[in-house]
Design an enzyme around this catalytic site. Structure first.
Site, mmCIF file in Angstrom:
data_model
loop_
_atom_site.group_PDB
_atom_site.id
_atom_site.type_symbol
_atom_site.label_atom_id
_atom_site.label_comp_id
_atom_site.label_asym_id
_atom_site.label_seq_id
_atom_site.Cartn_x
_atom_site.Cartn_y
_atom_site.Cartn_z
ATOM 1 N N ARG A 8 -7.847 -4.057 -2.999
ATOM 2 C CA ARG A 8 -6.981 -3.160 -4.373
ATOM 3 C C ARG A 8 -8.641 -2.585 -5.013
ATOM 4 N NH1 ARG A 8 -2.399 -2.804 -1.512
ATOM 5 N NH2 ARG A 8 -1.154 -4.009 -1.028
ATOM 6 N N CYS A 36 1.090 -1.198 -0.136
ATOM 7 C CA CYS A 36 0.209 -0.308 -0.196
ATOM 8 C C CYS A 36 0.834 1.039 -0.151
ATOM 9 C CB CYS A 36 -1.051 0.152 1.182
ATOM 10 S SG CYS A 36 -2.818 -0.776 1.213
#
Lengths: 75, 217
Positions: free
Chosen positions: B131, B54
């Site tokens: 995601r 991330c």
């Protein structure tokens, strides 16, 4: 509220927006004068309105007496 | 499946339909979906703050921020973390990697937005969003959706390419072929009648056959 701090003072974006509203009531011009992205202008104006510093009428924005008073403290 | 498709309360976003509304706490204050009216929006989720993939993605999103701005596209991140965690993380990224994160991040602790957008994949995790990317147009319509697993960081070039394609499609009413990039030929929508099919080959396009014609724009 991102535009008004807990002690009632204005954040940098809050001050930019309040100043921009004192120059124009139109959202597009407010955006131009404040230099903020449109989503931040919209969310910031809503937060200033919730704090009693602005009123809206037909998509135009006006400083309240309280908003005017607070802005004068920064001039 | 039948129930899911017929019940709008449970339905996930679909291409060509209005994106679910939200009014959420973010690192830039309370933001509503309608605040983005007039701009394109990339709403994306990440599993958690202070995690390695991330962090690389946030740096990459920040790197394409100016390119997105040129295309009238705003970015809005989301994870099931508190706003204080988000603030600490973006400050950490700035301190350690010298990259300022210029876009807001939704603190979706009650999973309201994650649920409305189908960002939770129970097969991967019940507590972290996958995601996901939702491209929402200036009228609030979902125009593209991409889902990546937690293990794989997203490709920013593809996001830019997708935006370029969607905006070109809207402007010229065409389609774009595989691996299309700005400047490449575009696909002329195929003719819908036999008569138009016969005419198509005489119209000066670069045609493989009547159903596959390209042109420069």
């Amino acid at each position: 509220m991102p535009c008004v701090n807990d002690d009632g003072s204005l954040s940098a974006s809050g001050l930019a927006l309040l100043r921009a509203v004192s120059l124009s009531q139109n959202e597009t011009v407010i955006q131009k004068n404040s230099g903020l992205p449109l989503y931040r202008v919209r969310s910031g104006l809503r937060s200033l309105e919730n704090a009693g510093l602005l009123t809206t009428e037909n998509n135009y924005f006006f400083l309240t007496e309280e908003g005017n008073k607070l802005l004068k403290r920064y001039q | 499946m039948e129930n899911l498709l017929n019940n709008p309360m449970q339905a996930l976003p679909r291409l060509g339909e209005k994106a679910p509304e939200f009014n959420s706490l973010t690192t830039h204050g309370m933001i509503k979906l309608e605040d983005y009216k007039g701009s394109w929006l990339i709403l994306f989720s990440h599993p958690a703050d202070f995690t390695p993939v991330c962090t690389t993605e946030f740096v990459a999103f920040a790197e394409i921020f100016d390119e997105l701005k040129k295309r009238n596209v705003e970015l809005l991140g989301l994870s099931i973390d508190s706003v204080f965690s988000h603030i600490a993380w973006v400050r950490n990224i700035e301190e350690k990697l010298n990259v300022k994160i210029p876009f807001p991040i939704i603190a979706d602790l009650n999973k309201e937005v994650a649920t409305a957008y189908g960002m939770l994949m129970p097969g991967e995790s019940n507590t972290e969003t996958s995601r996901c990317v939702f491209v929402i147009d200036p009228e609030g319509i979902v125009r593209a959706m991409i889902y990546y697993p937690m293990s794989t960081g997203r490709n920013m070039s593809e996001l830019l390419r997708l935006i370029d394609s969607l905006q070109t499609v809207d402007t010229y009413k065409i389609a774009t072929p595989a691996n299309w990039q700005i400047g490449d030929e575009v696909i002329v929508p195929p003719p819908k009648t036999q008569e138009l099919a016969e005419e198509r080959l005489k119209q000066g396009y670069n045609c493989i056959d009547w159903y596959l014609c390209k042109k420069k724009i």
